[in-house]
Design a protein around this motif. Structure first.
Motif, PDB file in Angstrom:
ATOM      1  N   GLY A 169       4.209  -1.467  10.009  1.00 37.21           N
ATOM      2  CA  GLY A 169       4.312  -2.699   9.239  1.00 37.21           C
ATOM      3  C   GLY A 169       3.019  -3.492   9.235  1.00 37.21           C
ATOM      4  O   GLY A 169       2.587  -4.000   8.191  1.00 37.21           O
ATOM      5  N   CYS A 186       6.634  -7.589   1.989  1.00 37.06           N
ATOM      6  CA  CYS A 186       6.761  -6.154   2.246  1.00 37.06           C
ATOM      7  C   CYS A 186       6.549  -5.425   0.939  1.00 37.06           C
ATOM      8  O   CYS A 186       6.654  -6.013  -0.142  1.00 37.06           O
ATOM      9  N   HIS A 187       6.244  -4.148   1.032  1.00 39.39           N
ATOM     10  CA  HIS A 187       5.961  -3.364  -0.165  1.00 39.39           C
ATOM     11  C   HIS A 187       6.411  -1.933   0.074  1.00 39.39           C
ATOM     12  O   HIS A 187       6.003  -1.298   1.046  1.00 39.39           O
ATOM     13  N   HIS A 188       7.273  -1.445  -0.805  1.00 35.22           N
ATOM     14  CA  HIS A 188       7.772  -0.075  -0.689  1.00 35.22           C
ATOM     15  C   HIS A 188       7.119   0.777  -1.778  1.00 35.22           C
ATOM     16  O   HIS A 188       7.216   0.461  -2.965  1.00 35.22           O
ATOM     17  N   CYS A 189       6.452   1.811  -1.358  1.00 37.89           N
ATOM     18  CA  CYS A 189       5.738   2.690  -2.284  1.00 37.89           C
ATOM     19  C   CYS A 189       6.513   3.998  -2.445  1.00 37.89           C
ATOM     20  O   CYS A 189       6.737   4.715  -1.462  1.00 37.89           O
ATOM     21  N   THR A 190       6.903   4.303  -3.665  1.00 38.33           N
ATOM     22  CA  THR A 190       7.685   5.517  -3.924  1.00 38.33           C
ATOM     23  C   THR A 190       6.805   6.768  -3.892  1.00 38.33           C
ATOM     24  O   THR A 190       7.210   7.810  -3.380  1.00 38.33           O
ATOM     25  N   LYS A 202       0.378  -1.739   7.076  1.00 34.57           N
ATOM     26  CA  LYS A 202       0.665  -1.942   5.650  1.00 34.57           C
ATOM     27  C   LYS A 202       0.229  -3.337   5.206  1.00 34.57           C
ATOM     28  O   LYS A 202      -0.334  -3.511   4.121  1.00 34.57           O
ATOM     29  N   TYR A 248       0.066   5.878   2.632  1.00 35.78           N
ATOM     30  CA  TYR A 248       0.482   4.486   2.835  1.00 35.78           C
ATOM     31  C   TYR A 248       1.874   4.414   3.462  1.00 35.78           C
ATOM     32  O   TYR A 248       2.122   3.589   4.333  1.00 35.78           O
ATOM     33  N   ARG A 249       2.757   5.309   3.047  1.00 33.93           N
ATOM     34  CA  ARG A 249       4.139   5.261   3.540  1.00 33.93           C
ATOM     35  C   ARG A 249       4.238   5.573   5.028  1.00 33.93           C
ATOM     36  O   ARG A 249       5.248   5.269   5.658  1.00 33.93           O
ATOM     37  N   SER A 302       7.629  -9.731   9.447  1.00 38.01           N
ATOM     38  CA  SER A 302       8.288  -8.572  10.073  1.00 38.01           C
ATOM     39  C   SER A 302       7.379  -7.855  11.067  1.00 38.01           C
ATOM     40  O   SER A 302       7.635  -6.700  11.407  1.00 38.01           O
TER      41      SER A 302
END
Length: 255
Positions: free
Chosen positions: A141, A84-88, A144, A136-137, A168
Motif C-alpha cells: 500500500g 487507493c487505486h486498483h489497476c486491472t 503504491k 504495480y499490482r 490505509s
C-alpha cells in the motif's frame, strides 16, 4: 501558483451538498481539509477536478476560471492522488508513472525517452527507483501511494489534490508519505489534502478548512488543530458523555 475558490456551492441535480466555500491558497502552501464522513470533502474534490460542475461560485487557478479549461488543460495544471487505486492491467510502476506525462504530449502518442527519463528522475526523488520495473499490482500500500505521488509529479501540476494519502498505510509508510508531502511544500506547488487525523494534518498544514453538514464549520490557521473543543465539535463528540478514561485519553491524544 494562486488558487482562489469563490463562494463555491456544489450539488447533484437540484440538491446542494456543499455550500458557500471560499478560500485562497498560494504556491508552497498546504491546506488540510477535515470533517466527518459525509461532510462534503469528496464533493469539494470532485468539483475541483471538474467531475461535477458548481451550482454557484467559481474556481480560479492563476487567475483563470478552471470551468473554461478542457479536461486536458486542467490535467496539465491539477493532479489528483487518490486514496487507493486498483489497476486491472499488468502495468509496471514506470508505466503507471509515465501516464502522468499525457497532458503534455500529443494525443495518442506514447511517452518518449525524454519522458521516461523524467519518470526515472521522479522515482529517484521519491526513493523508489528500484520499483520502476515491478508490476504495480505487486506493490504494498505504501509503495503504491508513492507511485501515485510520482505519477502526479510527472504531470508537473500547479496544484496537487490528495485524498487521505495515509489512510490505509502502516506507521512506517505513513511517515514516508508525510515526509514527501513536506518535501513538496518546498516547491511552488499548492497542496490540498484531506485527512481524518488532526495530528497528521498538524505536521504539514499552513491553513485548515473544516467542513460539517455540507458547509464550512471553521477555517483558519493550523492552531485550530490544537483546540480540543473545536475538534470535538467538528466530529460531534460528546466528551462529557464518555465515562471511560481510556477513551477520553485517546480523544485527547488524537486532538
Amino acid at each position: 501558483m494562486d488558487l482562489s475558490i469563490e463562494n463555491l456551492s456544489v450539488g447533484y441535480g437540484e440538491k446542494t451538498v456543499l455550500r458557500s466555500v471560499s478560500l485562497r491558497l498560494s504556491g508552497g502552501e498546504a491546506l488540510a481539509v477535515l470533517g466527518a464522513n459525509g461532510a462534503g470533502k469528496t464533493t469539494l474534490f470532485r468539483s475541483l477536478l471538474h467531475f461535477i460542475e458548481p451550482l454557484e461560485g467559481r474556481v480560479l487557478l492563476d487567475g483563470r476560471d478552471t470551468g473554461a479549461l478542457s479536461r486536458r488543460q486542467l490535467a496539465a495544471r491539477v493532479a489528483y492522488v487518490p486514496q487507493c487505486h486498483h489497476c486491472t492491467f499488468p502495468y509496471s510502476v514506470a508505466d503507471i508513472v509515465a501516464m502522468g506525462c499525457h497532458p503534455h504530449i500529443p494525443r495518442f502518442s506514447e511517452p518518449s525517452a525524454k519522458e521516461y527519463a523524467m519518470v526515472t528522475e521522479t522515482l529517484e526523488l521519491l526513493g523508489i527507483r528500484h520499483l520502476g520495473g515491478r508490476y504495480y499490482r505487486s506493490l504494498s500500500g505504501g509503495e503504491k501511494q508513492l507511485a501515485l505521488i510520482a505519477r502526479a509529479l510527472v504531470q508537473r501540476p500547479r496544484l496537487m489534490v490528495m485524498d487521505e494519502p495515509t489512510a490505509s498505510l502502516d506507521f512506517a509508510n505513513a511517515v514516508t508519505v508525510l515526509t514527501q508531502i513536506l518535501r513538496l511544500k518546498g516547491s511552488d506547488m499548492g497542496l490540498i489534502i484531506t485527512s481524518h487525523s488532526p495530528r497528521q494534518a498538524r505536521v504539514y498544514a499552513d491553513s485548515v478548512l473544516m467542513l460539517k453538514d455540507g458547509g464550512v464549520y471553521l477555517q483558519g490557521g493550523p492552531e485550530l488543530l490544537d483546540d480540543e473543543g473545536v475538534l470535538h465539535g467538528l466530529y460531534g463528540i460528546d466528551i462529557d458523555g464518555i465515562e471511560d478514561d481510556r477513551i477520553r485519553e485517546y480523544i485527547g491524544r488524537t486532538a
